[in-house]
Design a protein around this motif. Structure first.
Motif, mmCIF file in Angstrom:
data_model
loop_
_atom_site.group_PDB
_atom_site.id
_atom_site.type_symbol
_atom_site.label_atom_id
_atom_site.label_comp_id
_atom_site.label_asym_id
_atom_site.label_seq_id
_atom_site.Cartn_x
_atom_site.Cartn_y
_atom_site.Cartn_z
ATOM 1 N N UNK A 41 80.308 -119.205 -39.897
ATOM 2 C CA UNK A 41 79.576 -119.023 -41.149
ATOM 3 C C UNK A 41 78.873 -117.678 -41.154
ATOM 4 N N UNK A 42 78.448 -117.273 -42.325
ATOM 5 C CA UNK A 42 77.727 -116.019 -42.521
ATOM 6 C C UNK A 42 76.392 -116.347 -43.168
ATOM 7 N N UNK A 43 75.308 -115.794 -42.612
ATOM 8 C CA UNK A 43 73.976 -116.085 -43.130
ATOM 9 C C UNK A 43 73.285 -114.811 -43.591
ATOM 10 N N UNK A 44 72.635 -114.902 -44.739
ATOM 11 C CA UNK A 44 71.790 -113.812 -45.214
ATOM 12 C C UNK A 44 70.652 -114.417 -46.024
ATOM 13 N N UNK A 45 69.946 -113.607 -46.761
ATOM 14 C CA UNK A 45 68.774 -114.097 -47.491
ATOM 15 C C UNK A 45 69.151 -115.073 -48.602
ATOM 16 N N UNK A 46 70.415 -115.117 -48.962
ATOM 17 C CA UNK A 46 70.842 -116.017 -50.031
ATOM 18 C C UNK A 46 71.315 -117.376 -49.523
ATOM 19 N N UNK A 47 71.333 -117.548 -48.198
ATOM 20 C CA UNK A 47 71.722 -118.839 -47.659
ATOM 21 C C UNK A 47 72.838 -118.733 -46.635
ATOM 22 N N UNK A 48 73.503 -119.868 -46.411
ATOM 23 C CA UNK A 48 74.582 -119.954 -45.427
ATOM 24 C C UNK A 48 75.914 -120.053 -46.166
ATOM 25 N N UNK A 49 76.848 -119.181 -45.790
ATOM 26 C CA UNK A 49 78.174 -119.163 -46.401
ATOM 27 C C UNK A 49 79.199 -119.581 -45.346
ATOM 28 N N UNK A 68 72.940 -121.867 -53.322
ATOM 29 C CA UNK A 68 73.288 -121.415 -54.660
ATOM 30 C C UNK A 68 73.330 -119.913 -54.818
ATOM 31 N N UNK A 69 72.954 -119.176 -53.770
ATOM 32 C CA UNK A 69 73.066 -117.722 -53.815
ATOM 33 C C UNK A 69 74.521 -117.304 -53.740
ATOM 34 N N UNK A 70 74.801 -116.054 -54.033
ATOM 35 C CA UNK A 70 76.195 -115.635 -54.036
ATOM 36 C C UNK A 70 76.360 -114.213 -53.492
ATOM 37 N N UNK A 71 77.585 -113.933 -53.032
ATOM 38 C CA UNK A 71 78.022 -112.601 -52.629
ATOM 39 C C UNK A 71 79.454 -112.435 -53.129
ATOM 40 N N UNK A 72 79.978 -111.215 -53.013
ATOM 41 C CA UNK A 72 81.361 -110.957 -53.375
ATOM 42 C C UNK A 72 82.153 -110.629 -52.111
ATOM 43 N N UNK A 73 83.404 -111.059 -52.076
ATOM 44 C CA UNK A 73 84.300 -110.767 -50.962
ATOM 45 C C UNK A 73 85.246 -109.652 -51.391
ATOM 46 N N UNK A 74 85.063 -108.470 -50.820
ATOM 47 C CA UNK A 74 85.840 -107.308 -51.236
ATOM 48 C C UNK A 74 86.854 -106.910 -50.174
ATOM 49 N N UNK A 75 87.941 -106.343 -50.634
ATOM 50 C CA UNK A 75 88.986 -105.836 -49.742
ATOM 51 C C UNK A 75 88.470 -104.590 -49.022
ATOM 52 N N UNK A 76 88.664 -104.485 -47.714
ATOM 53 C CA UNK A 76 88.113 -103.348 -46.955
ATOM 54 C C UNK A 76 88.908 -102.061 -47.147
ATOM 55 N N UNK A 77 88.742 -101.443 -48.295
ATOM 56 C CA UNK A 77 89.388 -100.156 -48.561
ATOM 57 C C UNK A 77 88.735 -99.069 -47.704
#
Length: 310
Positions: A41-49, A68-77
């Motif tokens: 999992x990945x944790x930041x200020x928005x919660x656990x993903x 309920x927080x969110x992030x975007x998953x971007x392609x590593x260009x």
């Protein structure tokens, strides 16, 4: 993560898979490279993903945490990788990188020599420019730095496009096996003029060299040596200024009844008149445009030269 596999080349054609590298995007100044692993999992200020929730989603997806927080998953260009990589040395940023690739005339199939590798920011973009049949040979005199760069290229799927070697190019020059077969050379060295004679031997006729130097004295010395074998010698300083655009309320600057600008009045008087205007419904939200406070200024000088035809 670049790939020579055409089915995986574009981010909009790909879905996140177990083992992929993704860029977790919170905002433009807060991103992190994460290796997706089932069960992690990945944790930041928005919660656990949970990584398991990411697998199967297309790159660019908005994913939510347990809170309920969110992030975007971007392609590593290469552009995003430049913003998240570990800085082992000073790196080149997007403005300089795009300029270098354009003026070095790098296209798919080119053979490119680079010294030194550093943190691999430019190298990653060079690799994308030469796919599918080109190759980047990069050299660094520092063995540990070269090893770390090699690991980065491997986990980003670039191992087939980049060869990292440990070599003191200033003292030893480029390996003789590259004589006359190289399309472009990039130098990021304290004393680039020491490597210029070797670079001239490596380049094909009409090949192009670029030297990056932070100080103008380095540029002057390099140009003196370049004149022996090169022509069309030009130096550029690339300055990039970004702007932020957001909605807000402007300080009133219209003329008052006496013809003077409100901005020239004492602060309390300006506040009173602004409040008065607001109560009348005259002041409306507007888009405020201003230079970004984090804009990077001078990074260095880029000197380009073309090998003289004999």
């Amino acid at each position: 993560m670049l790939s020579t596999d055409s089915s995986k080349r574009n981010s909009f054609q790909r879905h996140v898979a177990d083992g992929d590298m993704v860029i977790v995007y919170e905002r433009h100044d807060n991103m992190k490279a994460v290796r997706v692993k089932e069960g992690s999992d990945f944790q930041n200020r928005y919660g656990v993903f949970k990584h398991s929730d990411w697998i199967g989603k297309p790159f660019g997806s908005k994913v939510f945490s347990s809170k309920g927080g969110f992030v975007y998953l971007l392609f590593p260009t290469p552009e995003l990788w430049t913003l998240v990589l570990n800085h082992r040395t000073q790196i080149l940023y997007l403005a300089d990188i795009s300029f270098v690739i354009s003026y070095l005339e790098i296209v798919p199939g080119c053979v490119v020599l680079e010294s030194g590798t550093g943190s691999g920011s430019l190298t990653t973009s060079l690799a994308r420019a030469v796919v599918p049949s080109g190759h980047v040979y990069t050299f660094d005199f520092h063995e540990q730095r070269a090893d770390l760069a090699r690991e980065d290229f491997d986990r980003n799927g670039l191992a087939s496009l980049i060869t990292v070697s440990v070599r003191d190019i200033q003292g030893e020059g480029f390996p003789l096996e590259f004589c006359g077969i190289v399309d472009s050379v990039f130098l990021d060295l304290p004393q680039p003029w020491l490597a210029v004679p070797s670079a001239a031997k490596m380049l094909k006729q009409d090949g192009v060299l670029c030297s990056f130097s932070p100080c103008i004295e380095q540029v002057q010395h390099s140009c003196e040596v370049l004149r022996q074998n090169f022509t069309d010698i030009r130096t550029f300083e690339v300055l990039l200024r970004t702007y932020e655009i957001k909605e807000g309320r402007m300080e009133a600057t219209t003329k008052n009844t006496k013809g003077s600008l409100l901005g020239s009045l004492p602060h309390k008087r300006r506040q009173y008149l602004s409040a008065e205007r607001s109560s009348e419904g005259d002041e409306k939200p507007t888009l405020i445009v201003r230079p970004c406070s984090e804009t990077r200024g001078h990074t260095g000088y880029l000197t380009f030269a073309r090998l003289t035809c004999i």
